[in-house]
Motif scaffolding. Sequence first.
Motif, PDB file in Angstrom:
ATOM      1  N   TYR A 380      48.008-105.175  22.869  1.00 28.40           N
ATOM      2  CA  TYR A 380      47.845-105.198  24.329  1.00 28.40           C
ATOM      3  C   TYR A 380      48.533-106.420  24.925  1.00 28.40           C
ATOM      4  O   TYR A 380      49.275-106.305  25.909  1.00 28.40           O
ATOM      5  CB  TYR A 380      46.357-105.198  24.688  1.00 28.40           C
ATOM      6  CG  TYR A 380      46.112-105.396  26.165  1.00 28.40           C
ATOM      7  CD1 TYR A 380      46.339-104.361  27.065  1.00 28.40           C
ATOM      8  CD2 TYR A 380      45.701-106.635  26.659  1.00 28.40           C
ATOM      9  CE1 TYR A 380      46.146-104.547  28.427  1.00 28.40           C
ATOM     10  CE2 TYR A 380      45.498-106.828  28.010  1.00 28.40           C
ATOM     11  CZ  TYR A 380      45.726-105.779  28.899  1.00 28.40           C
ATOM     12  OH  TYR A 380      45.541-105.969  30.248  1.00 28.40           O
ATOM     13  N   GLN A 414      36.478-105.439  26.381  1.00 30.85           N
ATOM     14  CA  GLN A 414      37.248-105.426  27.631  1.00 30.85           C
ATOM     15  C   GLN A 414      38.719-105.130  27.359  1.00 30.85           C
ATOM     16  O   GLN A 414      39.361-104.345  28.083  1.00 30.85           O
ATOM     17  CB  GLN A 414      37.111-106.776  28.350  1.00 30.85           C
ATOM     18  CG  GLN A 414      35.706-107.082  28.837  1.00 30.85           C
ATOM     19  CD  GLN A 414      34.900-107.890  27.835  1.00 30.85           C
ATOM     20  OE1 GLN A 414      34.975-107.670  26.630  1.00 30.85           O
ATOM     21  NE2 GLN A 414      34.112-108.828  28.342  1.00 30.85           N
ATOM     22  N   LEU A 418      41.190-102.038  28.620  1.00 29.67           N
ATOM     23  CA  LEU A 418      42.493-102.281  29.243  1.00 29.67           C
ATOM     24  C   LEU A 418      43.619-101.648  28.425  1.00 29.67           C
ATOM     25  O   LEU A 418      44.607-101.152  28.978  1.00 29.67           O
ATOM     26  CB  LEU A 418      42.727-103.782  29.392  1.00 29.67           C
ATOM     27  CG  LEU A 418      41.821-104.509  30.394  1.00 29.67           C
ATOM     28  CD1 LEU A 418      41.976-106.021  30.260  1.00 29.67           C
ATOM     29  CD2 LEU A 418      42.122-104.061  31.816  1.00 29.67           C
TER      30      LEU A 418
END
Length: 446
Positions: A380, A414, A418
């Motif tokens: 990510y 989290q 995302l």
Amino acid sequence: MKLHGVHVPHRKNTADRPPVRMPVPAVVTVPMSMHIGAPAKPVVKAGDTVKVGQLIAEAGGFVSAPIHSGVSGKVKKLDQILGSNGRYDTAIVIETDGEQQVYEGITPPQVTGLDSFVEAVRACGVVGLGGAGFPTSVKLKVKPEQVEAIVINGAECEPYITSDTRTMLDDAGDIAEGAMLLQKYFTPQRIIMAIEDNKPQCIQKMKEAGKSVPGFEVAALPAVYPQGGEKVIIFHTTGKIVPEGKLPIDVGVLVINCTTLAAIAKYLKTGMPLVEKVVTVDGSAVDKPQNVIVPVGASMKDVLDFCGLKSEPRKVLYGGPMMGIAVPSLDAPVMKNTNAVLAFAEADAGEPVTTACIRCGRCAAHCPLNLQPAAFETAYRNNEPETLKALKVNLCMECGCCAYVCPAKRPLVQVNKLSKAMLNQYNAQQKAQAEAKEKKEASVNG
């Protein structure tokens, strides 16, 4: 496939406390997005008088659910409210009259077969009451020959929450009646009541209640979080694995929450749709933890005022501490799928100090689906959606096991969320580019 998880403190402080009804609040705010899918569409306007059980919003599509009033009073306005997901949602604001007059049209539905049974479930407005919020009628829209097993989810694996526990103890007969209906209309080979083994009273109660239901059995499962996760509970009760991108019905299984099933049985007997919830109210800031019967739309402030606060809460959650969502304000309403309101004091809700990943591998070792959260985080941050796809980030159920065991306190859940959003955006871009290319080629060749 070996499934893992974590041992969390149970803290079932309210398991022995039958639900008590809170006073009718002065105002309720009923959101139109209390379920997965299309928001419901209001069928009332400012100035309209409403009663308990009256339809106030119709389903907004196939994957949607109607909404009924849990109070009597007058519609004050249609408003826009900020949800915990950061989005604004239409809500019906009702000023109550305190009389709780029941709508005259409340009658038990006529059920003569599978189609009318599913339609009754849809009319009831029931959704997954274990927290997921998926419209139950959509889940039941399957062919009976597809259903080999039905798993009734009574695991309730999150700390603190005992609303399902109270359903199994107080409404075991309704769960059994619901199971009988599922047996009648879907004729599964097995109906498995799945309960964690830290709830012996519930196990005994459901064994007694289910004796008259053909194929009914009670599975006492180890109290390992996230036992109540759909894919986890399917594996631990049937041995089946739900592949990526597939649904439980693709492996012949239906999963339904025990409180959801009890609500269906009650509706078929009384005609009263889903208008209120039993909500566990607990946490270090709560003075008198208890289970509370709450009309849908009551504010968290009203609920916490009823139970009392020992101190100003630092954080208030919808649901449990593992998968719960923090509310932006105490004006946030109780929704259909709210099974708990947890309020924590400063000492229990401070932000953790995050340090660098030490590559210990605990996140992967405890992931119930054998995923690699640390690798998700790296991909990510490097903006590598293809890597996220290869690592199968969309399989993540966001249970929080990875963050719970991480010694560096990395925000893994989290980042997983995302990462999914990044991958979805990438897939949409790829699809749009492919369609544009195809259209261009067709134009040239045409």
